[in-house]
Design a protein around this motif. Sequence first.
Motif, PDB file in Angstrom:
ATOM      1  N   ASP A 110       5.472  11.907  -6.314  1.00  0.00           N
ATOM      2  CA  ASP A 110       6.502  11.323  -7.167  1.00  0.00           C
ATOM      3  C   ASP A 110       5.862  10.875  -8.474  1.00  0.00           C
ATOM      4  OD1 ASP A 110       8.552   9.968  -8.386  1.00  0.00           O
ATOM      5  OD2 ASP A 110       9.019   8.665  -6.689  1.00  0.00           O
ATOM      6  N   GLU A 111       6.315  11.440  -9.581  1.00  0.00           N
ATOM      7  CA  GLU A 111       5.715  11.138 -10.878  1.00  0.00           C
ATOM      8  C   GLU A 111       6.121   9.762 -11.410  1.00  0.00           C
ATOM      9  OE1 GLU A 111       3.400  12.852 -12.297  1.00  0.00           O
ATOM     10  OE2 GLU A 111       3.474  14.411 -10.755  1.00  0.00           O
ATOM     11  N   GLY A 112       7.109   9.138 -10.776  1.00  0.00           N
ATOM     12  CA  GLY A 112       7.550   7.822 -11.224  1.00  0.00           C
ATOM     13  C   GLY A 112       6.613   6.727 -10.747  1.00  0.00           C
ATOM     14  N   SER A 113       7.040   5.487 -10.901  1.00  0.00           N
ATOM     15  CA  SER A 113       6.223   4.355 -10.466  1.00  0.00           C
ATOM     16  C   SER A 113       6.202   4.277  -8.948  1.00  0.00           C
ATOM     17  CB  SER A 113       6.773   3.050 -11.051  1.00  0.00           C
ATOM     18  OG  SER A 113       8.100   2.826 -10.600  1.00  0.00           O
ATOM     19  N   LEU A 114       5.072   3.841  -8.429  1.00  0.00           N
ATOM     20  CA  LEU A 114       4.912   3.716  -6.979  1.00  0.00           C
ATOM     21  C   LEU A 114       5.357   2.319  -6.562  1.00  0.00           C
ATOM     22  CD1 LEU A 114       1.435   5.464  -6.728  1.00  0.00           C
ATOM     23  CD2 LEU A 114       3.614   6.388  -5.922  1.00  0.00           C
ATOM     24  N   GLU A 115       6.628   2.177  -6.255  1.00  0.00           N
ATOM     25  CA  GLU A 115       7.184   0.864  -5.940  1.00  0.00           C
ATOM     26  C   GLU A 115       7.518   0.699  -4.464  1.00  0.00           C
ATOM     27  OE1 GLU A 115      10.529   0.222  -8.442  1.00  0.00           O
ATOM     28  OE2 GLU A 115       9.348   0.021 -10.282  1.00  0.00           O
ATOM     29  N   THR A 116       7.851   1.792  -3.782  1.00  0.00           N
ATOM     30  CA  THR A 116       8.317   1.696  -2.396  1.00  0.00           C
ATOM     31  C   THR A 116       7.643   2.752  -1.534  1.00  0.00           C
ATOM     32  OG1 THR A 116      10.476   0.974  -3.218  1.00  0.00           O
ATOM     33  CG2 THR A 116      10.344   1.653  -0.907  1.00  0.00           C
ATOM     34  N   PRO A 117       7.125   2.364  -0.368  1.00  0.00           N
ATOM     35  CA  PRO A 117       6.541   3.366   0.539  1.00  0.00           C
ATOM     36  C   PRO A 117       7.620   4.235   1.165  1.00  0.00           C
ATOM     37  CG  PRO A 117       6.583   1.206   1.591  1.00  0.00           C
ATOM     38  CD  PRO A 117       7.025   0.990   0.175  1.00  0.00           C
ATOM     39  N   VAL A 118       7.241   5.430   1.566  1.00  0.00           N
ATOM     40  CA  VAL A 118       8.197   6.345   2.194  1.00  0.00           C
ATOM     41  C   VAL A 118       8.294   6.106   3.696  1.00  0.00           C
ATOM     42  CG1 VAL A 118       7.951   8.102   0.420  1.00  0.00           C
ATOM     43  CG2 VAL A 118       6.426   8.144   2.407  1.00  0.00           C
ATOM     44  N   ALA A 119       7.321   5.391   4.260  1.00  0.00           N
ATOM     45  CA  ALA A 119       7.351   5.052   5.686  1.00  0.00           C
ATOM     46  C   ALA A 119       6.513   3.806   5.923  1.00  0.00           C
ATOM     47  CB  ALA A 119       6.838   6.207   6.540  1.00  0.00           C
ATOM     48  N   THR A 120       6.927   3.007   6.904  1.00  0.00           N
ATOM     49  CA  THR A 120       6.193   1.789   7.254  1.00  0.00           C
ATOM     50  C   THR A 120       6.167   1.606   8.763  1.00  0.00           C
ATOM     51  OG1 THR A 120       8.187   0.431   7.071  1.00  0.00           O
ATOM     52  CG2 THR A 120       6.796   0.611   5.099  1.00  0.00           C
ATOM     53  N   GLY A 121       5.235   0.799   9.232  1.00  0.00           N
ATOM     54  CA  GLY A 121       5.150   0.470  10.648  1.00  0.00           C
ATOM     55  C   GLY A 121       4.415  -0.838  10.847  1.00  0.00           C
ATOM     56  N   SER A 122       4.746  -1.561  11.902  1.00  0.00           N
ATOM     57  CA  SER A 122       4.093  -2.828  12.232  1.00  0.00           C
ATOM     58  C   SER A 122       3.031  -2.606  13.296  1.00  0.00           C
ATOM     59  CB  SER A 122       5.129  -3.844  12.731  1.00  0.00           C
ATOM     60  OG  SER A 122       6.052  -4.163  11.724  1.00  0.00           O
ATOM     61  N   VAL A 123       1.883  -3.229  13.101  1.00  0.00           N
ATOM     62  CA  VAL A 123       0.787  -3.140  14.055  1.00  0.00           C
ATOM     63  C   VAL A 123       0.989  -4.209  15.126  1.00  0.00           C
ATOM     64  CG1 VAL A 123      -1.701  -3.302  14.385  1.00  0.00           C
ATOM     65  CG2 VAL A 123      -0.779  -2.301  12.279  1.00  0.00           C
ATOM     66  N   PRO A 124       0.984  -3.844  16.411  1.00  0.00           N
ATOM     67  CA  PRO A 124       1.129  -4.855  17.462  1.00  0.00           C
ATOM     68  C   PRO A 124       0.037  -5.919  17.380  1.00  0.00           C
ATOM     69  CG  PRO A 124       1.401  -2.653  18.364  1.00  0.00           C
ATOM     70  CD  PRO A 124       0.912  -2.482  16.954  1.00  0.00           C
ATOM     71  N   ALA A 125       0.387  -7.146  17.702  1.00  0.00           N
ATOM     72  CA  ALA A 125      -0.577  -8.245  17.670  1.00  0.00           C
ATOM     73  C   ALA A 125      -1.607  -8.077  18.778  1.00  0.00           C
ATOM     74  CB  ALA A 125       0.151  -9.580  17.825  1.00  0.00           C
ATOM     75  N   GLY A 126      -2.762  -8.688  18.579  1.00  0.00           N
ATOM     76  CA  GLY A 126      -3.765  -8.707  19.628  1.00  0.00           C
ATOM     77  C   GLY A 126      -5.105  -8.126  19.244  1.00  0.00           C
ATOM     78  N   ASP A 127      -5.116  -7.180  18.302  1.00  0.00           N
ATOM     79  CA  ASP A 127      -6.380  -6.592  17.869  1.00  0.00           C
ATOM     80  C   ASP A 127      -6.243  -6.187  16.409  1.00  0.00           C
ATOM     81  OD1 ASP A 127      -9.032  -5.615  18.104  1.00  0.00           O
ATOM     82  OD2 ASP A 127      -8.262  -3.583  18.363  1.00  0.00           O
ATOM     83  N   VAL A 128      -6.914  -6.894  15.529  1.00  0.00           N
ATOM     84  CA  VAL A 128      -6.821  -6.607  14.100  1.00  0.00           C
ATOM     85  C   VAL A 128      -7.408  -5.230  13.811  1.00  0.00           C
ATOM     86  CG1 VAL A 128      -7.593  -7.295  11.798  1.00  0.00           C
ATOM     87  CG2 VAL A 128      -6.899  -9.030  13.453  1.00  0.00           C
ATOM     88  N   GLN A 129      -6.622  -4.377  13.166  1.00  0.00           N
ATOM     89  CA  GLN A 129      -7.064  -3.030  12.825  1.00  0.00           C
ATOM     90  C   GLN A 129      -7.871  -3.062  11.522  1.00  0.00           C
ATOM     91  OE1 GLN A 129      -5.757   0.009  15.008  1.00  0.00           O
ATOM     92  NE2 GLN A 129      -6.224  -1.927  16.039  1.00  0.00           N
ATOM     93  N   THR A 130      -8.930  -2.279  11.478  1.00  0.00           N
ATOM     94  CA  THR A 130      -9.834  -2.319  10.325  1.00  0.00           C
ATOM     95  C   THR A 130     -10.134  -0.948   9.734  1.00  0.00           C
ATOM     96  OG1 THR A 130     -11.722  -2.259  11.846  1.00  0.00           O
ATOM     97  CG2 THR A 130     -10.966  -4.442  11.099  1.00  0.00           C
ATOM     98  N   CYS A 131      -9.672   0.116  10.373  1.00  0.00           N
ATOM     99  CA  CYS A 131      -9.993   1.466   9.930  1.00  0.00           C
ATOM    100  C   CYS A 131      -8.755   2.342  10.073  1.00  0.00           C
ATOM    101  CB  CYS A 131     -11.146   2.029  10.765  1.00  0.00           C
ATOM    102  SG  CYS A 131     -11.561   3.759  10.431  1.00  0.00           S
ATOM    103  N   ILE A 132      -8.546   3.277   9.135  1.00  0.00           N
ATOM    104  CA  ILE A 132      -7.393   4.176   9.218  1.00  0.00           C
ATOM    105  C   ILE A 132      -7.740   5.518   8.587  1.00  0.00           C
ATOM    106  CG2 ILE A 132      -6.298   3.488   7.032  1.00  0.00           C
ATOM    107  CD1 ILE A 132      -3.619   3.482   8.735  1.00  0.00           C
ATOM    108  N   HIS A 133      -7.277   6.618   9.223  1.00  0.00           N
ATOM    109  CA  HIS A 133      -7.561   7.954   8.706  1.00  0.00           C
ATOM    110  C   HIS A 133      -6.403   8.904   9.006  1.00  0.00           C
ATOM    111  CE1 HIS A 133     -11.988   6.864   8.708  1.00  0.00           C
ATOM    112  NE2 HIS A 133     -11.804   7.372   7.513  1.00  0.00           N
ATOM    113  N   PHE A 134      -6.176   9.823   8.077  1.00  0.00           N
ATOM    114  CA  PHE A 134      -5.241  10.926   8.287  1.00  0.00           C
ATOM    115  C   PHE A 134      -5.874  11.982   9.188  1.00  0.00           C
ATOM    116  CE2 PHE A 134      -3.105   9.619   4.300  1.00  0.00           C
ATOM    117  CZ  PHE A 134      -1.773   9.847   4.631  1.00  0.00           C
TER     118      PHE A 134
END
Length: 217
Positions: free
Chosen positions: A134-158
């Motif tokens: 999207d060539e416009g401003s990056l204001e809103t994500p196209v998808a979101t999700g909540s991480v369950p409580a209990g273990d803080v996540q520190t790494c993410i990869h496609f």
Amino acid sequence: SLQWAFGFSSTISNGVADLTDKVVYVAAHTAIIYDRIEKQQTVLQGHCNLITCLCVSEDKQLIFTADAGEDAMVVIWEAASGQPIRTINSPHPKGIIAMDLSRDGQQLVLLSAATTDGEAVEMEQEISLWDLTDEGSLETPVATGSVPAGDVQTCIHFSPEFNSEIISNGKQRVYFWKTNLPFSKDFKYYSPPVSARDFKQSIGDFTVSVFIPGTTL
């Protein structure tokens, strides 16, 4: 303005990236492009908080930096000039702890910080997916999700094969995330239990998780 930086942020996972004849790395609030041939630095300044993560595009033309704290943001830099070309302002309340760019450079996934320096109370973490086509401003994500409580996540990869598949981990849990765009803007996840009995040995803390290219693993 800063002319030269000594040292780098050694505690950041993936805080150094190769740019062929150059290397980019994090040093506190700044990112540094070091030309190994000319022995010169280009200082990338603009973050108000300590930079927490860094990644580069597959073609090494773009650099992405993100920070955690008040007024956190993601900055996209042109590697050749060292100039900022796009920003994502305040993508998450506490900023970003980890991020990754899809292999085709079309999508960016962010993992929100649970806390910032000096805080004892953890916030619920989220992951968010951003469309860079999207060539416009990056204001809103196209998808979101909540991480369950209990273990803080520190790494993410496609996944290198599919932009719809993402993996994240904390010390004790690994989450496999999946999107179903454009039909749903919510992430679905699966977190398989892992035990010492399954592996027939003790299991330490997880530090990094990645997909193996060309496989379903």
